[in-house]
Design a protein around this motif. Structure first.
Motif, PDB file in Angstrom:
ATOM      1  N   GLU A 186       0.826  -1.202   0.000  1.00 55.50           N
ATOM      2  CA  GLU A 186       0.000   0.000   0.000  1.00 55.50           C
ATOM      3  C   GLU A 186       0.863   1.257   0.000  1.00 55.50           C
ATOM      4  O   GLU A 186       0.430   2.321  -0.452  1.00 55.50           O
ATOM      5  N   LEU A 187       2.101   1.143   0.493  1.00 51.33           N
ATOM      6  CA  LEU A 187       3.022   2.273   0.446  1.00 51.33           C
ATOM      7  C   LEU A 187       3.286   2.699  -0.992  1.00 51.33           C
ATOM      8  O   LEU A 187       3.396   3.898  -1.294  1.00 51.33           O
ATOM      9  N   LEU A 188       3.365   1.740  -1.899  1.00 48.54           N
ATOM     10  CA  LEU A 188       3.573   2.038  -3.318  1.00 48.54           C
ATOM     11  C   LEU A 188       2.420   2.885  -3.847  1.00 48.54           C
ATOM     12  O   LEU A 188       2.624   3.856  -4.592  1.00 48.54           O
ATOM     13  N   VAL A 189       1.198   2.537  -3.461  1.00 49.69           N
ATOM     14  CA  VAL A 189       0.020   3.307  -3.875  1.00 49.69           C
ATOM     15  C   VAL A 189       0.081   4.720  -3.305  1.00 49.69           C
ATOM     16  O   VAL A 189      -0.146   5.705  -4.016  1.00 49.69           O
ATOM     17  N   GLU A 190       0.386   4.840  -2.013  1.00 46.57           N
ATOM     18  CA  GLU A 190       0.428   6.159  -1.364  1.00 46.57           C
ATOM     19  C   GLU A 190       1.436   7.081  -2.041  1.00 46.57           C
ATOM     20  O   GLU A 190       1.153   8.268  -2.285  1.00 46.57           O
ATOM     21  N   HIS A 196       2.577  11.682  -5.798  1.00 52.81           N
ATOM     22  CA  HIS A 196       3.212  12.254  -6.978  1.00 52.81           C
ATOM     23  C   HIS A 196       2.160  12.784  -7.956  1.00 52.81           C
ATOM     24  O   HIS A 196       2.318  13.880  -8.502  1.00 52.81           O
ATOM     25  N   LEU A 197       1.088  12.031  -8.172  1.00 49.28           N
ATOM     26  CA  LEU A 197       0.043  12.471  -9.098  1.00 49.28           C
ATOM     27  C   LEU A 197      -0.635  13.740  -8.598  1.00 49.28           C
ATOM     28  O   LEU A 197      -0.998  14.620  -9.394  1.00 49.28           O
ATOM     29  N   ASP A 198      -0.794  13.864  -7.289  1.00 53.44           N
ATOM     30  CA  ASP A 198      -1.465  15.040  -6.731  1.00 53.44           C
ATOM     31  C   ASP A 198      -0.638  16.308  -6.893  1.00 53.44           C
ATOM     32  O   ASP A 198      -1.170  17.416  -6.788  1.00 53.44           O
ATOM     33  N   ALA A 199       0.669  16.155  -7.124  1.00 50.66           N
ATOM     34  CA  ALA A 199       1.532  17.327  -7.310  1.00 50.66           C
ATOM     35  C   ALA A 199       1.509  17.837  -8.754  1.00 50.66           C
ATOM     36  O   ALA A 199       2.065  18.899  -9.042  1.00 50.66           O
ATOM     37  N   LEU A 200       0.859  17.120  -9.654  1.00 60.63           N
ATOM     38  CA  LEU A 200       0.780  17.542 -11.050  1.00 60.63           C
ATOM     39  C   LEU A 200      -0.234  18.669 -11.199  1.00 60.63           C
ATOM     40  O   LEU A 200      -1.123  18.832 -10.359  1.00 60.63           O
ATOM     41  N   PRO A 201      -0.131  19.483 -12.256  1.00 58.95           N
ATOM     42  CA  PRO A 201      -1.117  20.548 -12.481  1.00 58.95           C
ATOM     43  C   PRO A 201      -2.533  19.979 -12.499  1.00 58.95           C
ATOM     44  O   PRO A 201      -2.773  18.877 -13.014  1.00 58.95           O
ATOM     45  N   GLU A 202      -3.475  20.729 -11.955  1.00 62.13           N
ATOM     46  CA  GLU A 202      -4.835  20.222 -11.785  1.00 62.13           C
ATOM     47  C   GLU A 202      -5.488  19.825 -13.101  1.00 62.13           C
ATOM     48  O   GLU A 202      -6.243  18.862 -13.166  1.00 62.13           O
ATOM     49  N   ALA A 203      -5.197  20.569 -14.171  1.00 62.39           N
ATOM     50  CA  ALA A 203      -5.830  20.286 -15.460  1.00 62.39           C
ATOM     51  C   ALA A 203      -5.185  19.108 -16.182  1.00 62.39           C
ATOM     52  O   ALA A 203      -5.723  18.614 -17.176  1.00 62.39           O
ATOM     53  N   HIS A 204      -4.053  18.644 -15.700  1.00 61.34           N
ATOM     54  CA  HIS A 204      -3.315  17.561 -16.370  1.00 61.34           C
ATOM     55  C   HIS A 204      -4.017  16.232 -16.164  1.00 61.34           C
ATOM     56  O   HIS A 204      -4.498  15.917 -15.072  1.00 61.34           O
ATOM     57  N   VAL A 205      -4.092  15.411 -17.213  1.00 58.55           N
ATOM     58  CA  VAL A 205      -4.638  14.054 -17.097  1.00 58.55           C
ATOM     59  C   VAL A 205      -3.476  13.108 -16.801  1.00 58.55           C
ATOM     60  O   VAL A 205      -2.629  12.878 -17.668  1.00 58.55           O
ATOM     61  N   PRO A 206      -3.418  12.550 -15.584  1.00 56.65           N
ATOM     62  CA  PRO A 206      -2.264  11.726 -15.207  1.00 56.65           C
ATOM     63  C   PRO A 206      -2.221  10.401 -15.978  1.00 56.65           C
ATOM     64  O   PRO A 206      -3.260   9.823 -16.305  1.00 56.65           O
ATOM     65  N   THR A 207      -1.018   9.947 -16.233  1.00 57.33           N
ATOM     66  CA  THR A 207      -0.819   8.649 -16.874  1.00 57.33           C
ATOM     67  C   THR A 207       0.070   7.789 -15.984  1.00 57.33           C
ATOM     68  O   THR A 207       1.083   8.258 -15.460  1.00 57.33           O
ATOM     69  N   VAL A 208      -0.317   6.516 -15.827  1.00 55.69           N
ATOM     70  CA  VAL A 208       0.365   5.615 -14.894  1.00 55.69           C
ATOM     71  C   VAL A 208       0.589   4.277 -15.581  1.00 55.69           C
ATOM     72  O   VAL A 208      -0.278   3.777 -16.305  1.00 55.69           O
ATOM     73  N   LEU A 209       1.751   3.676 -15.316  1.00 53.33           N
ATOM     74  CA  LEU A 209       2.062   2.331 -15.795  1.00 53.33           C
ATOM     75  C   LEU A 209       2.370   1.454 -14.604  1.00 53.33           C
ATOM     76  O   LEU A 209       3.258   1.771 -13.805  1.00 53.33           O
ATOM     77  N   ASP A 260       3.544   9.721 -16.315  1.00 48.11           N
ATOM     78  CA  ASP A 260       3.828  10.562 -15.153  1.00 48.11           C
ATOM     79  C   ASP A 260       4.342   9.727 -13.992  1.00 48.11           C
ATOM     80  O   ASP A 260       5.086  10.231 -13.148  1.00 48.11           O
ATOM     81  N   CYS A 261       3.948   8.470 -13.956  1.00 48.01           N
ATOM     82  CA  CYS A 261       4.392   7.598 -12.869  1.00 48.01           C
ATOM     83  C   CYS A 261       4.449   6.152 -13.375  1.00 48.01           C
ATOM     84  O   CYS A 261       3.478   5.666 -13.956  1.00 48.01           O
ATOM     85  N   ILE A 262       5.593   5.516 -13.173  1.00 49.07           N
ATOM     86  CA  ILE A 262       5.747   4.087 -13.446  1.00 49.07           C
ATOM     87  C   ILE A 262       5.976   3.413 -12.102  1.00 49.07           C
ATOM     88  O   ILE A 262       6.848   3.832 -11.325  1.00 49.07           O
ATOM     89  N   ILE A 263       5.180   2.394 -11.818  1.00 51.65           N
ATOM     90  CA  ILE A 263       5.261   1.710 -10.536  1.00 51.65           C
ATOM     91  C   ILE A 263       5.411   0.210 -10.776  1.00 51.65           C
ATOM     92  O   ILE A 263       4.942  -0.313 -11.778  1.00 51.65           O
TER      93      ILE A 263
END
Length: 296
Positions: free
Chosen positions: A90-94, A99-112, A185-188
């Motif tokens: 769950e730490l990985l999720v947190e 990190h996603l919350d620090a992106l500009p509000e209008a940005h559509v986040p992308t995650v792998l 924006d984030c690779i996990i």
């Protein structure tokens, strides 16, 4: 007839495990069981309870016996085709959500999510951030089938980011992305990281070896982590973050690996037990070609 108290005395299980099985089969809470030990169990319930108890006594994990495990507040289906989700992950999720919350509000986040297994991490992020567009990869077809079922059951089919995009790949090999894709924006990843000779492996014998030691088990358990880090920068956005779960004694080695590949602001984060469980960093600075233009 056999009463609840009779079965509890003769089942050969720890009291809590027995109570969990009874709650699963009969829907009697532990409080109800404690208050009414005289309740009778019919033949069908007894047969089911005895079968489940036998599996537990043989060493099979409770999650496989019940067919589900809670992760980040979500009840996930789990089968022997997937690793059982652990609270440590769950730490990985947190960290990904932070990190996603620090992106500009209008940005559509992308995650792998690489090595998604049951889909636990990808689905937890998708559930918490409906706008995010998420890809989830795994080398195992049966594992992806479990992940798809979990996503269909737990996620809103009309979520803003659309359905999770599942792909069967061997890490980067076979990954398919849109032609104009600008990077994640984030690779996990919670990849296989257990060493081939690890003394804990016998206790994990019911879980899929592919998720524990990978296709090519090695002495330090870092083989798959090396593969992920080696090409991650090519798939990250300029300020994208790579987050990797690893073993309790691998944090320094993973930080060194990230640093050697140019990642910035490399760090390790501790789980609730105080163990360095996840390491990560920001995408390396892009190399700009400053050679003079050709003339003629």
């Amino acid at each position: 007839m056999v009463t609840l108290a009779d079965w509890m005395r003769g089942c050969g299980l720890a009291r809590l495990d027995a109570q969990v099985l009874v709650e699963s089969v009969q829907s009697w809470s532990r409080a109800t069981q404690a208050a009414h030990p005289e309740r009778e169990l019919d033949a069908r319930a007894l047969e089911r309870l005895d079968t489940l108890a036998s599996r537990l006594r043989s060493g099979e994990p409770m999650a496989y016996v019940l067919g589900q495990r809670e992760f980040y507040g979500l009840a996930l289906e789990v089968t022997p085709d997937v690793l059982i989700p652990r609270p440590d992950t769950e730490l990985l999720v947190e960290l990904a959500l932070r990190h996603l919350d620090a992106l500009p509000e209008a940005h559509v986040p992308t995650v792998l999510d690489m090595g998604t297994g049951s889909g636990a991490v990808a689905i937890a992020i998708a559930h918490a951030r409906p706008k995010a567009r998420i890809w989830a990869l795994d080398a195992s077809g049966p594992a992806l089938a479990v992940a798809r079922r979990n996503a269909q059951r737990l996620l809103d089919p009309h979520r803003e980011g659309g359905a999770l995009r599942f792909q069967q790949t061997d890490w980067w090999d076979g990954l398919r992305l849109p032609s104009a894709f600008a990077g994640f924006d984030c690779i996990i990843s919670n990849p296989p990281y257990i060493a081939a000779n690890d003394p804990h492996l016998p206790a994990l014998r019911h879980e899929p070896p592919l998720a524990l030691t990978g296709r090519h088990p090695n002495a330090d358990g870092l083989s798959d982590l090396r593969r992920i880090v080696a090409q991650a920068d090519c798939h990250l956005s300029d300020e994208g973050c790579l987050l990797l779960e690893h073993g309790y004694d691998q944090a320094a080695a993973v930080r060194n690996l990230l640093t050697a590949h140019g990642f910035r602001e490399v760090f390790s984060a501790r789980d609730l037990g105080g163990i360095e469980r996840v390491s990560g960093g920001l995408c390396p600075r892009r190399q700009i070609d400053q050679s003079p233009p050709k003339i003629g």
